[in-house]
Design an enzyme around this catalytic site. Structure first.
Site, PDB file in Angstrom:
ATOM      1  N   GLU A  62     -26.019  15.737  -3.053  1.00 21.57           N
ATOM      2  CA  GLU A  62     -27.430  15.841  -2.652  1.00 21.57           C
ATOM      3  C   GLU A  62     -28.321  14.931  -3.484  1.00 21.57           C
ATOM      4  O   GLU A  62     -29.424  14.578  -3.069  1.00 21.57           O
ATOM      5  CB  GLU A  62     -27.926  17.296  -2.706  1.00 21.57           C
TER       6      GLU A  62
ATOM      7  N   CYS B  62      -1.536   1.715  -3.057  1.00 25.20           N
ATOM      8  CA  CYS B  62      -2.501   2.810  -2.836  1.00 25.20           C
ATOM      9  C   CYS B  62      -1.865   4.200  -2.833  1.00 25.20           C
ATOM     10  O   CYS B  62      -2.367   5.114  -3.492  1.00 25.20           O
ATOM     11  CB  CYS B  62      -3.209   2.630  -1.489  1.00 25.20           C
TER      12      CYS B  62
ATOM     13  N   TYR C  23       6.383   4.945   9.674  1.00 26.18           N
ATOM     14  CA  TYR C  23       6.082   3.557  10.083  1.00 26.18           C
ATOM     15  C   TYR C  23       7.130   3.060  11.071  1.00 26.18           C
ATOM     16  O   TYR C  23       6.804   2.408  12.063  1.00 26.18           O
ATOM     17  CB  TYR C  23       6.019   2.638   8.852  1.00 26.18           C
TER      18      TYR C  23
ATOM     19  N   LYS D 172      -0.009   5.316  -6.130  1.00 24.14           N
ATOM     20  CA  LYS D 172      -1.076   5.326  -7.154  1.00 24.14           C
ATOM     21  C   LYS D 172      -1.956   6.571  -7.009  1.00 24.14           C
ATOM     22  O   LYS D 172      -2.243   7.266  -7.974  1.00 24.14           O
ATOM     23  CB  LYS D 172      -1.891   4.040  -7.019  1.00 24.14           C
TER      24      LYS D 172
ATOM     25  N   GLU E 104      -7.217   1.808 -13.350  1.00 26.07           N
ATOM     26  CA  GLU E 104      -6.589   2.963 -12.697  1.00 26.07           C
ATOM     27  C   GLU E 104      -5.374   3.432 -13.502  1.00 26.07           C
ATOM     28  O   GLU E 104      -5.204   4.636 -13.760  1.00 26.07           O
ATOM     29  CB  GLU E 104      -6.187   2.602 -11.263  1.00 26.07           C
TER      30      GLU E 104
ATOM     31  N   TYR F  79      -9.016  -3.538 -10.974  1.00 24.31           N
ATOM     32  CA  TYR F  79      -8.714  -2.230 -10.382  1.00 24.31           C
ATOM     33  C   TYR F  79      -7.457  -1.596 -11.004  1.00 24.31           C
ATOM     34  O   TYR F  79      -7.449  -0.434 -11.401  1.00 24.31           O
ATOM     35  CB  TYR F  79      -8.412  -2.393  -8.894  1.00 24.31           C
TER      36      TYR F  79
ATOM     37  N   CYS G 129       0.824  -1.217   0.000  1.00 27.19           N
ATOM     38  CA  CYS G 129       0.000   0.000   0.000  1.00 27.19           C
ATOM     39  C   CYS G 129       0.856   1.264   0.000  1.00 27.19           C
ATOM     40  O   CYS G 129       0.674   2.152  -0.822  1.00 27.19           O
ATOM     41  CB  CYS G 129      -0.934  -0.024   1.208  1.00 27.19           C
TER      42      CYS G 129
ATOM     43  N   HIS H 198     -26.976  21.903  -0.643  1.00 32.26           N
ATOM     44  CA  HIS H 198     -27.101  22.509  -1.960  1.00 32.26           C
ATOM     45  C   HIS H 198     -26.114  23.639  -2.138  1.00 32.26           C
ATOM     46  O   HIS H 198     -25.899  24.399  -1.208  1.00 32.26           O
ATOM     47  CB  HIS H 198     -28.538  23.029  -2.135  1.00 32.26           C
TER      48      HIS H 198
HETATM   49  P1  NDP Z   1      -7.912  -8.017 -10.293  1.00 34.59           P
HETATM   50  O1  NDP Z   1      -8.054  -9.370  -9.765  1.00 34.59           O
HETATM   51  O2  NDP Z   1      -8.813  -6.944  -9.838  1.00 34.59           O
HETATM   52  O3  NDP Z   1      -8.002  -8.074 -11.888  1.00 34.59           O
HETATM   53  C1  NDP Z   1      -7.193  -8.932 -12.633  1.00 34.59           C
HETATM   54  C2  NDP Z   1      -7.576  -8.802 -14.098  1.00 34.59           C
HETATM   55  O4  NDP Z   1      -6.667  -9.565 -14.892  1.00 34.59           O
HETATM   56  C3  NDP Z   1      -8.995  -9.344 -14.373  1.00 34.59           C
HETATM   57  O5  NDP Z   1      -9.627  -8.428 -15.227  1.00 34.59           O
HETATM   58  C4  NDP Z   1      -8.719 -10.655 -15.071  1.00 34.59           C
HETATM   59  O6  NDP Z   1      -9.682 -10.977 -16.026  1.00 34.59           O
HETATM   60  C5  NDP Z   1      -7.404 -10.370 -15.770  1.00 34.59           C
HETATM   61  N1  NDP Z   1      -6.638 -11.590 -16.029  1.00 34.59           N
HETATM   62  C6  NDP Z   1      -6.379 -12.595 -15.165  1.00 34.59           C
HETATM   63  N2  NDP Z   1      -5.662 -13.552 -15.761  1.00 34.59           N
HETATM   64  C7  NDP Z   1      -5.462 -13.146 -17.042  1.00 34.59           C
HETATM   65  C8  NDP Z   1      -4.813 -13.731 -18.163  1.00 34.59           C
HETATM   66  N3  NDP Z   1      -4.221 -14.904 -18.081  1.00 34.59           N
HETATM   67  N4  NDP Z   1      -4.811 -13.029 -19.320  1.00 34.59           N
HETATM   68  C9  NDP Z   1      -5.441 -11.845 -19.406  1.00 34.59           C
HETATM   69  N5  NDP Z   1      -6.068 -11.249 -18.378  1.00 34.59           N
HETATM   70  C10 NDP Z   1      -6.087 -11.907 -17.212  1.00 34.59           C
HETATM   71  O7  NDP Z   1      -6.394  -7.680 -10.068  1.00 34.59           O
HETATM   72  P2  NDP Z   1      -5.529  -6.343 -10.121  1.00 34.59           P
HETATM   73  O8  NDP Z   1      -4.187  -6.827 -10.518  1.00 34.59           O
HETATM   74  O9  NDP Z   1      -6.184  -5.290 -10.936  1.00 34.59           O
HETATM   75  O10 NDP Z   1      -5.536  -5.861  -8.608  1.00 34.59           O
HETATM   76  C11 NDP Z   1      -5.277  -6.781  -7.543  1.00 34.59           C
HETATM   77  C12 NDP Z   1      -6.128  -6.451  -6.365  1.00 34.59           C
HETATM   78  O11 NDP Z   1      -5.574  -5.340  -5.682  1.00 34.59           O
HETATM   79  C13 NDP Z   1      -7.557  -6.023  -6.673  1.00 34.59           C
HETATM   80  O12 NDP Z   1      -8.428  -7.104  -6.847  1.00 34.59           O
HETATM   81  C14 NDP Z   1      -7.929  -5.187  -5.504  1.00 34.59           C
HETATM   82  O13 NDP Z   1      -8.441  -6.018  -4.502  1.00 34.59           O
HETATM   83  C15 NDP Z   1      -6.601  -4.581  -5.080  1.00 34.59           C
HETATM   84  N6  NDP Z   1      -6.532  -3.174  -5.529  1.00 34.59           N
HETATM   85  C16 NDP Z   1      -7.380  -2.273  -4.967  1.00 34.59           C
HETATM   86  C17 NDP Z   1      -7.357  -0.959  -5.371  1.00 34.59           C
HETATM   87  C18 NDP Z   1      -8.315   0.019  -4.778  1.00 34.59           C
HETATM   88  O14 NDP Z   1      -8.869  -0.249  -3.718  1.00 34.59           O
HETATM   89  N7  NDP Z   1      -8.569   1.155  -5.419  1.00 34.59           N
HETATM   90  C19 NDP Z   1      -6.426  -0.477  -6.395  1.00 34.59           C
HETATM   91  C20 NDP Z   1      -5.592  -1.503  -6.924  1.00 34.59           C
HETATM   92  C21 NDP Z   1      -5.645  -2.803  -6.502  1.00 34.59           C
HETATM   93  P3  NDP Z   1     -11.147 -11.514 -15.633  1.00 34.59           P
HETATM   94  O15 NDP Z   1     -11.918 -10.320 -15.198  1.00 34.59           O
HETATM   95  O16 NDP Z   1     -11.666 -12.083 -16.918  1.00 34.59           O
HETATM   96  O17 NDP Z   1     -10.955 -12.537 -14.575  1.00 34.59           O
END
Ligand code: NDP
Length: 460
Positions: free
Chosen positions: A449, A51, A103, A54, A189, A185, A46, A444
Site C-alpha cells: 500500500e 532461474c 518441456y 536458483k 543472488e 545479478y 533458465c 491494508h
Molecule cells: P552481469 O553482467 O550482470 O554482471 C557481471 C559482473 O562481473 C559485473 O559486476 C562486472 O563488473 C563483473 N566483471 C566482469 N568482468 C570482470 C572481470 N574481468 N573481473 C572482475 N569482475 C568482472 O552478469 P551475471 O554473470 O551476474 O549474470 C548474467 C546475466 O544473466 C545478467 O546480466 C542477467 O541479465 C541474467 N540474470 C538474471 C537474473 C534475474 O533475472 N534475476 C538472475 C541471474 C542472471 P562491472 O559491473 O564493473 O562491469
C-alpha cells in the site's frame, strides 16, 4: 515443387531453451512443420542452471530468517535448524527432471520433431546434425538460432579453480565458506543464497558498489541490508590468483587480502553461445558485444536465418526471450504486424536477500532524460518485523516526470519485491501518472500500500 515441399521443415530451431521452445511450439500451433535440435538439456539455462534452481535455492535460504522470525511470534523450535545440502540439491534435481519431461511433452504435443543432436548451419536453408551415430543434413525454409549464452570467467592464475554458474548447483559438498566474484545479478543472488544456507559468504567486486546499472539508492540500500544479514562485501578489489590449499582454496585479492574458502563462483557475465554454429559459413558477423545483429523481424543479414534471446542484443532475461519468440512467430507464421516490444519498461527482480524489484528508469537515468523529476521514497521496518525482532528494512521509490506527472520508474528492496513490482510494472508500462497512483485505494495492512500512499515529495 511447392514452397512447402521444397524443404523438410518450415522452421528448424537450434537450441531448446526458453526462446527456442516457445518459438517452436507457437510456430507449430500456427501450422508450421517444426523441428528442434538440442544436445544438452530441454529448457536451457533458465530451467536447468538458472532461474529455476536458483529460485529453489533462494527459497531454501529464506528459511534461515523465517526460523529466527518465528520465535518472536511464539513458535518454539525443537533446536537449532540445520541444512541437509544433499536433500536440497537432490530434490532440486528431481524437480528439474520433471520440468525437462514437461518441456519434452509440450514439444511432442505440439507436433514438433526433436533431434538430440548438435546442429550447425551449412547453408541459408540447411543444417548439419551431428549425433553419436553420425551426421545428417536437414533443410528448412527458416532456421532459428536460439542457443542462448554461456558463463564467462576472466583469465587469472588459478581461474580454473573457480566454478561457473553451470557448475554451482550440484556441489558434492556444501561449502562452509563461499566466495563469489562479480557485482551483477548472479553474484548478489548467490552471495545471499549461500549466506542464507549457512555459509560464510564473501562477495568480491572490482568497483566501489555492485549492481552497476541499478538505481543508486537501491544499490546502497541493498548493500546495507545484505551486510546486515552477514554477507561479507569486499568492494574495490579483484581476485589476483587462486591456489589450492588442501581441500580448500586460497584466494588472493588485489588489495593484498587472503581469504580461505571452500568454493569460488565466478559470476562475471555471460557471452552469446555462437561457437560452432557455422555463422562464418554464411557471413553472419557478430557485433562489438559478440551478439548476432537482427532486425525487428529477428532476421539476421541472411533473411532465412533468425535469432533471438541471449544471442542478440537486449536484456538477458527469460521473459524477454519468450516475448521475442511470440513476436517472431507473429511476424513469420501468423503474418501479423505485432507492436514492437517495449524494452524500456521491462520489469526485473534480483533475488538477493532482501529481493530487489524494479521497472523503468533509475533516478540517475531519469535526471538525464527529463528536465525535472520528483522523487517519492520511503524506507521502513515492515509490520512483520515488529514481532520478529528482525532489523530488516524495506525501500520503496517512485520516480515521476514533473512535466507530465507520469511515473517513469518504480523500485523496491524488500521481501517478495519481484512479486509486487510485477503489478506496478503494468501501471508504469501503461504510462500512468502519480495522480493515478494516489487515486488508487490501498490494501491494508500490506507493505504494497506504500506504493499508493506516498504523498509527501521526498526531493526534486
Ligand atoms: P552481469 O553482467 O550482470 O554482471 C557481471 C559482473 O562481473 C559485473 O559486476 C562486472 O563488473 C563483473 N566483471 C566482469 N568482468 C570482470 C572481470 N574481468 N573481473 C572482475 N569482475 C568482472 O552478469 P551475471 O554473470 O551476474 O549474470 C548474467 C546475466 O544473466 C545478467 O546480466 C542477467 O541479465 C541474467 N540474470 C538474471 C537474473 C534475474 O533475472 N534475476 C538472475 C541471474 C542472471 P562491472 O559491473 O564493473 O562491469
Amino acid at each position: 515443387m511447392s514452397a512447402d515441399a521444397e524443404y523438410e521443415y518450415d522452421l528448424f530451431v537450434i537450441g531448446a531453451g526458453s526462446g527456442g521452445v516457445r518459438a517452436a511450439r507457437m510456430a507449430a500451433a500456427a501450422g508450421a512443420r517444426v523441428a528442434v535440435a538440442e544436445d544438452r538439456y530441454l529448457g536451457g539455462t533458465c530451467v536447468n542452471v538458472g532461474c529455476v534452481p536458483k529460485k529453489l535455492y533462494s527459497y531454501a535460504a529464506h528459511f534461515h530468517d523465517s526460523f529466527d522470525d518465528a520465535i518472536g511470534y511464539g513458535w518454539q523450535l525443537p533446536g537449532p535448524a540445520s541444512l541437509d545440502w544433499a536433500t536440497l540439491r537432490d530434490n532440486k534435481t528431481s524437480e528439474i527432471k520433471r520440468l525437462n519431461g514437461i518441456y519434452q511433452r509440450l514439444l511432442e504435443g505440439a507436433g514438433v520433431t526433436l533431434f538430440n543432436a548438435r546442429a550447425k548451419l551449412s547453408g541459408p536453408h540447411s543444417v548439419d546434425l551431428a549425433t553419436e551415430e553420425g551426421s545428417t543434413q536437414v533443410s528448412a525454409r527458416q532456421i532459428l538460432l536460439a542457443t542462448g549464452g554461456w558463463p564467462w570467467t576472466p583469465d587469472f592464475p588459478g581461474s580454473e579453480y573457480a566454478l561457473n554458474s553451470n557448475q554451482i548447483f550440484d556441489l558434492d559438498r556444501f561449502p562452509e565458506r563461499f566466495l563469489v566474484l562479480g557485482g551483477g545479478y548472479i553474484a548478489v543472488e548467490f552471495a545471499s543464497i549461500f549466506n542464507g544456507l549457512g555459509s560464510e559468504s564473501h562477495l568480491i567486486y572490482r568497483n566501489e558498489l555492485f549492481l552497476k546499472a541499478f538505481d543508486q539508492e537501491v544499490r546502497e540500500f541493498t548493500r546495507d541490508e545484505m551486510a546486515k544479514k552477514g554477507v561479507k562485501l569486499h568492494f574495490g578489489t579483484n581476485i589476483k590468483r587462486i591456489e589450492p590449499h588442501g581441500a580448500a582454496l586460497n584466494v588472493y585479492l588485489t588489495t593484498g587480502e587472503l581469504l580461505e574458502v571452500d568454493a569460488v563462483l565466478a559470476a562475471t557475465g555471460r557471452k552469446a553461445n555462437t561457437q560452432g554454429l557455422g555463422l562464418e559459413t554464411l557471413g553472419i558477423e557478430l557485433d562489438e558485444n559478440g551478439k548476432i545483429p537482427v532486425n525487428e523481424r529477428y532476421e539476421t543479414r541472411v533473411p532465412s536465418i533468425l535469432a533471438l534471446g541471449d544471442l542478440t542484443d537486449g536484456p538477458e532475461l527469460t521473459p524477454v526471450a519468450l516475448a521475442e519468440a511470440m513476436q517472431l512467430v507473429d511476424h513469420h507464421f501468423n503474418h501479423t504486424e505485432p507492436m514492437p516490444l517495449d524494452y524500456t519498461t521491462i520489469p526485473t527482480a534480483v533475488f538477493c536477500h532482501p529481493n530487489i524489484g524494479t521497472v523503468g528508469l533509475s533516478e540517475e537515468a531519469a535526471r538525464e532524460k527529463f528536465a525535472s523529476i520528483r522523487i517519492y521514497r520511503t524506507d521502513f521496518k515492515p509490520m512483520k518485523h515488529t514481532l520478529s525482532g528482525s532489523t530488516e528494512r524495506m525501500l520503496m521509490k517512485l520516480i515521476v516526470d514533473d512535466a507530465t506527472d507520469v511515473v517513469v520508474g518504480a523500485h523496491m528492496v524488500g521481501e517478495e519485491a519481484g512479486e509486487l513490482i510485477q503489478g506496478i510494472a503494468i501501471a508504469v508500462r501503461a504510462g500512468l501518472t502519480k495522480n493515478d497512483f494516489d487515486r488508487t485505494v490501498g490494501i491494508h495492512p500490506t507493505v504494497a500500500e506504500e506504493f499508493v500512499t506516498m504523498r509527501t515529495l521526498s526531493r526534486y
